[in-house]
Scaffold this motif. Structure first.
Motif, mmCIF file in Angstrom:
data_model
loop_
_atom_site.group_PDB
_atom_site.id
_atom_site.type_symbol
_atom_site.label_atom_id
_atom_site.label_comp_id
_atom_site.label_asym_id
_atom_site.label_seq_id
_atom_site.Cartn_x
_atom_site.Cartn_y
_atom_site.Cartn_z
ATOM 1 N N GLY A 42 -22.601 19.600 12.825
ATOM 2 C CA GLY A 42 -22.257 19.759 11.424
ATOM 3 C C GLY A 42 -22.431 18.414 10.780
ATOM 4 N N PRO A 43 -21.871 18.129 9.630
ATOM 5 C CA PRO A 43 -21.222 19.084 8.748
ATOM 6 C C PRO A 43 -22.192 19.604 7.696
ATOM 7 N N ASN A 44 -21.933 20.818 7.215
ATOM 8 C CA ASN A 44 -22.675 21.310 6.051
ATOM 9 C C ASN A 44 -22.030 20.725 4.778
ATOM 10 N N GLN A 93 4.839 8.359 0.195
ATOM 11 C CA GLN A 93 5.065 7.800 -1.146
ATOM 12 C C GLN A 93 3.945 8.270 -2.065
ATOM 13 N N GLU A 94 4.096 9.471 -2.571
ATOM 14 C CA GLU A 94 3.066 9.981 -3.489
ATOM 15 C C GLU A 94 3.281 9.410 -4.885
ATOM 16 N N VAL A 95 2.306 8.705 -5.382
ATOM 17 C CA VAL A 95 2.405 8.118 -6.727
ATOM 18 C C VAL A 95 2.202 9.231 -7.751
ATOM 19 N N ASP A 154 -18.140 21.700 7.373
ATOM 20 C CA ASP A 154 -17.609 22.400 8.543
ATOM 21 C C ASP A 154 -18.286 21.878 9.802
ATOM 22 N N TYR A 155 -17.485 21.805 10.857
ATOM 23 C CA TYR A 155 -18.040 21.399 12.160
ATOM 24 C C TYR A 155 -17.891 22.533 13.166
ATOM 25 N N TYR A 156 -18.813 22.567 14.109
ATOM 26 C CA TYR A 156 -18.669 23.404 15.300
ATOM 27 C C TYR A 156 -18.560 22.464 16.500
ATOM 28 N N VAL A 169 0.873 -1.184 0.000
ATOM 29 C CA VAL A 169 0.000 0.000 0.000
ATOM 30 C C VAL A 169 0.904 1.226 0.000
ATOM 31 N N LEU A 170 0.637 2.160 -0.907
ATOM 32 C CA LEU A 170 1.414 3.404 -0.970
ATOM 33 C C LEU A 170 0.525 4.574 -0.577
ATOM 34 N N GLU A 171 0.986 5.344 0.397
ATOM 35 C CA GLU A 171 0.227 6.498 0.879
ATOM 36 C C GLU A 171 1.094 7.746 0.757
ATOM 37 N N LYS A 172 0.528 8.824 0.248
ATOM 38 C CA LYS A 172 1.351 10.019 -0.001
ATOM 39 C C LYS A 172 1.646 10.829 1.254
ATOM 40 N N GLU A 173 0.776 10.780 2.255
ATOM 41 C CA GLU A 173 0.982 11.613 3.444
ATOM 42 C C GLU A 173 1.955 10.942 4.416
ATOM 43 N N ASP A 202 -13.480 6.249 16.252
ATOM 44 C CA ASP A 202 -12.535 7.096 15.526
ATOM 45 C C ASP A 202 -11.990 6.259 14.351
ATOM 46 N N TYR A 203 -12.350 6.656 13.124
ATOM 47 C CA TYR A 203 -11.984 5.819 11.974
ATOM 48 C C TYR A 203 -10.490 5.832 11.674
ATOM 49 N N ALA A 204 -9.760 6.855 12.137
ATOM 50 C CA ALA A 204 -8.308 6.830 11.948
ATOM 51 C C ALA A 204 -7.705 5.695 12.786
ATOM 52 N N ARG A 216 -11.239 12.759 8.936
ATOM 53 C CA ARG A 216 -11.958 14.029 9.032
ATOM 54 C C ARG A 216 -13.456 13.838 8.867
ATOM 55 N N ASN A 217 -13.945 12.688 9.299
ATOM 56 C CA ASN A 217 -15.392 12.473 9.168
ATOM 57 C C ASN A 217 -16.090 12.610 10.515
ATOM 58 N N SER A 218 -17.362 12.253 10.558
ATOM 59 C CA SER A 218 -18.142 12.454 11.786
ATOM 60 C C SER A 218 -17.908 11.367 12.829
HETATM 61 C C1 LIG Z 1 -17.174 15.356 6.487
HETATM 62 C C2 LIG Z 1 -17.336 13.866 6.339
HETATM 63 C C3 LIG Z 1 -18.161 13.150 7.225
HETATM 64 C C4 LIG Z 1 -18.311 11.772 7.070
HETATM 65 N N1 LIG Z 1 -18.948 11.051 8.048
HETATM 66 C C5 LIG Z 1 -18.938 9.694 7.982
HETATM 67 C C6 LIG Z 1 -19.420 8.906 9.073
HETATM 68 O O1 LIG Z 1 -19.782 9.430 10.117
HETATM 69 N N2 LIG Z 1 -19.460 7.555 8.920
HETATM 70 C C7 LIG Z 1 -19.028 6.930 7.779
HETATM 71 O O2 LIG Z 1 -19.117 5.699 7.695
HETATM 72 N N3 LIG Z 1 -18.524 7.651 6.754
HETATM 73 C C8 LIG Z 1 -18.425 9.010 6.843
HETATM 74 N N4 LIG Z 1 -17.862 9.729 5.846
HETATM 75 C C9 LIG Z 1 -17.372 9.031 4.647
HETATM 76 C C10 LIG Z 1 -16.042 8.341 4.876
HETATM 77 O O3 LIG Z 1 -15.189 9.104 5.696
HETATM 78 C C11 LIG Z 1 -15.383 8.112 3.511
HETATM 79 O O4 LIG Z 1 -16.322 7.485 2.658
HETATM 80 C C12 LIG Z 1 -14.145 7.214 3.631
HETATM 81 O O5 LIG Z 1 -13.257 7.726 4.617
HETATM 82 C C13 LIG Z 1 -13.454 7.117 2.286
HETATM 83 O O6 LIG Z 1 -12.230 6.471 2.496
HETATM 84 P P1 LIG Z 1 -11.173 6.412 1.326
HETATM 85 O O7 LIG Z 1 -10.085 5.511 1.766
HETATM 86 O O8 LIG Z 1 -11.885 6.074 0.055
HETATM 87 O O9 LIG Z 1 -10.672 7.935 1.155
HETATM 88 P P2 LIG Z 1 -9.575 8.753 1.998
HETATM 89 O O10 LIG Z 1 -9.729 8.539 3.443
HETATM 90 O O11 LIG Z 1 -9.656 10.151 1.513
HETATM 91 O O12 LIG Z 1 -8.208 8.103 1.558
HETATM 92 C C14 LIG Z 1 -7.627 8.268 0.285
HETATM 93 C C15 LIG Z 1 -6.122 8.222 0.495
HETATM 94 O O13 LIG Z 1 -5.456 8.252 -0.771
HETATM 95 C C16 LIG Z 1 -4.262 8.980 -0.592
HETATM 96 N N5 LIG Z 1 -3.758 9.424 -1.896
HETATM 97 C C17 LIG Z 1 -4.341 10.303 -2.747
HETATM 98 N N6 LIG Z 1 -3.557 10.493 -3.830
HETATM 99 C C18 LIG Z 1 -2.453 9.710 -3.668
HETATM 100 C C19 LIG Z 1 -1.287 9.485 -4.433
HETATM 101 N N7 LIG Z 1 -1.057 10.109 -5.601
HETATM 102 N N8 LIG Z 1 -0.336 8.613 -3.962
HETATM 103 C C20 LIG Z 1 -0.531 7.973 -2.773
HETATM 104 N N9 LIG Z 1 -1.618 8.172 -1.995
HETATM 105 C C21 LIG Z 1 -2.593 9.023 -2.434
HETATM 106 C C22 LIG Z 1 -4.693 10.144 0.287
HETATM 107 O O14 LIG Z 1 -3.610 10.800 0.907
HETATM 108 C C23 LIG Z 1 -5.620 9.453 1.265
HETATM 109 O O15 LIG Z 1 -4.967 9.021 2.442
HETATM 110 C C24 LIG Z 1 -17.696 11.112 5.968
HETATM 111 C C25 LIG Z 1 -16.862 11.832 5.100
HETATM 112 C C26 LIG Z 1 -16.642 13.181 5.299
HETATM 113 C C27 LIG Z 1 -15.657 13.902 4.420
#
Ligand SMILES: Cc1cc2nc3c(=O)[nH]c(=O)nc-3n(C[C@H](O)[C@H](O)[C@H](O)COP(=O)(O)OP(=O)(O)OC[C@H]3O[C@@H](n4cnc5c(N)ncnc54)[C@H](O)[C@@H]3O)c2cc1C
Length: 406
Positions: free
Chosen positions: A273-275, A176-178, A231-233, A34-38, A150-152, A48-50
């Motif tokens: 939130g979020p709007n 590792q940004e692709v 946005d969240y408050y 798995v390659l992640e850019k951050e 906490d999904y992180a 950054r979700n709820s």
């Molecule tokens: C405001 C908000 C509220 C939400 N609330 C909920 C909730 O309460 N419950 C729920 O189930 N879902 C919720 N969701 C939805 C959920 O968070 C997303 O559907 C889910 O996190 C998507 O995961 P992902 O891995 O597809 O995307 P991401 O988490 O965005 O991951 C994509 C990854 O790809 C990486 N990447 C991008 N480009 C490159 C590159 N060139 N090279 C290497 N890496 C790269 C990025 O850095 C990132 O880490 C919410 C979303 C948001 C934004």
């Protein structure tokens, strides 16, 4: 380190990591990278979700979302118990504040029943008050199986297990940004800013950059990603005494967002939130962030204009909420009439990746495209965090078949 892998997954968000985790369990003999850019995994949508473990009540019966949300939620809760990830199945209420919302509220309830969501109950105004004494509604739904997490934390645990369950053979690499792919007859060279890796097969799952990564790999998708900031408050200490757990409005049936709601967070505090505001910078987490590239690409895509044409009224309201605390509060007051200006303070935001069609419609469900030796996750919208283990399983099964793996 070996630089050649059976499959390379681009994107270390919850979807890419859940896919890698499921592939690790399904194919112990394959090597996975798995390659992640951050600098850490899961820093964008996933962190950054709820933080809500959704029940599966909202979605059209038998849709991909409905099936995977219900199954994924149950699997996620079992996973969180097994690995001691803090979570709380505290339940939530969905509250109607106006008679015009009742038909849709009943539809949501019936969807939940059809989707097999356990512990649903239609409730009246008195019961709403018993559950959330400061909330005012005319009727509602009690959803007992909704929770918070906490999904992180969840994503980091997937990353740890991908390596641990493969004896260290499978890897998750950050920073590792692709930036490019070079295809040859039997494999693909994956080029990052600092390294070159060879993948026999490729999966991209890169959230806000999903369309760009797919295009770089050679996929001609007709979808484009646009970002919608939420946005969240935070509730202040005084405000927090007015909310016990989770309070949601009846969602607007025209739109795929759930409406501003109150959420108790697993690590403390209560957010509202979020709007949903169109952004000019896909990864710009401030109200005025601007990226020339993101803006010109979004407005160069016909679907964006068609989308605005259809939803301009809703969009204007969302913009007002983004810049006016008073306006934001007014929306919250529908659910909590005694919430006051000094009960809320502006806090963080998240940006949703939404895939738009050329006709200006949002792809409301999961969208995966196939190209040569690659699978591309183009759209992974909410509840993809709740459903991550189920979606990971679906993608892993699809990969097994498409890659012709035994
Ligand atoms: C405001 C908000 C509220 C939400 N609330 C909920 C909730 O309460 N419950 C729920 O189930 N879902 C919720 N969701 C939805 C959920 O968070 C997303 O559907 C889910 O996190 C998507 O995961 P992902 O891995 O597809 O995307 P991401 O988490 O965005 O991951 C994509 C990854 O790809 C990486 N990447 C991008 N480009 C490159 C590159 N060139 N090279 C290497 N890496 C790269 C990025 O850095 C990132 O880490 C919410 C979303 C948001 C934004």
């Amino acid at each position: 380190m070996n630089l050649e892998f059976d499959v390379i997954i681009v994107g270390g968000g919850i979807t890419g990591l859940a896919t890698a985790y499921k592939l690790t369990l399904m194919h112990p003999n394959k090597t996975i990278l798995v390659l992640e850019k951050e600098k850490e995994v899961a820093m964008h949508q996933t962190a950054r979700n709820s933080g809500v473990i959704h029940s599966g009540i909202y979605y059209k019966p038998d849709s991909y979302k409905a099936r995977n949300c219900v199954a994924g939620r149950r699997e996620l809760v079992a996973f969180a118990k097994e690995y001691n990830i803090p979570h709380d199945i505290c339940g939530k209420i969905i509250v109607a504040t106006d008679p015009s919302e009742l038909p849709h509220m009943n539809k949501v309830f019936n969807n939940g029943v059809a989707n097999g969501v356990e512990g649903l109950e239609l409730i009246d105004a008195n019961r709403i008050k018993e559950i959330e004494p400061h909330c005012q509604g005319i009727a509602g739904i009690w959803v007992a199986c909704t929770g918070i997490i906490d999904y992180a934390d969840v994503a980091r645990k997937y990353a740890e297990l991908i390596e641990a369950k493969s004896g260290g053979k499978n890897k998750v690499l950050v920073n590792q940004e692709v930036i490019a792919f070079e295809k040859n007859a039997y494999s693909t060279l994956v080029i990052t800013k600092t390294n070159r890796f060879v993948g026999k097969k490729i999966i991209t799952s890169s959230g806000l950059q999903a369309d760009r990564l797919a295009k770089k790999e050679g996929q001609k998708s007709d979808a484009a990603i646009v970002g919608f900031r939420g946005d969240y408050y935070d509730l202040t200490e005084k405000g927090r005494s007015k909310v016990k757990n989770l309070i949601y409005p009846v969602p607007n049936p025209e739109f795929p967002f759930l409406g501003v709601h109150f959420t108790r967070m697993i690590k403390g505090g209560v957010e509202c939130g979020p709007n949903a505001v169109f952004v000019f910078d896909r990864e710009g987490y401030s109200r005025t962030a601007f990226s020339f590239k993101d803006t010109t690409e979004a407005f160069g895509f016909g679907g964006t204009w068609k989308f605005f044409g259809k939803h301009w009224r809703f969009g204007l309201d969302e913009y007002r909420g983004a810049f006016s605390k008073r306006f934001f509060l007014k929306r919250l007051n529908k659910l909590l009439p005694d919430l006051q200006m000094d009960d809320i303070v502006a806090s963080r935001c998240g940006i949703r990746a939404m895939a738009l069609s050329p006709q200006g419609d949002m792809y409301d469900d999961f969208k995966i495209e196939k190209n040569g030796n690659a699978l591309h996750v183009i759209n992974s919208p909410s509840p993809a965090a709740t459903a991550s283990l189920a979606y990971g399983n679906e993608i892993a099964l699809m990969a097994t078949e498409f890659f012709n793996w035994k």
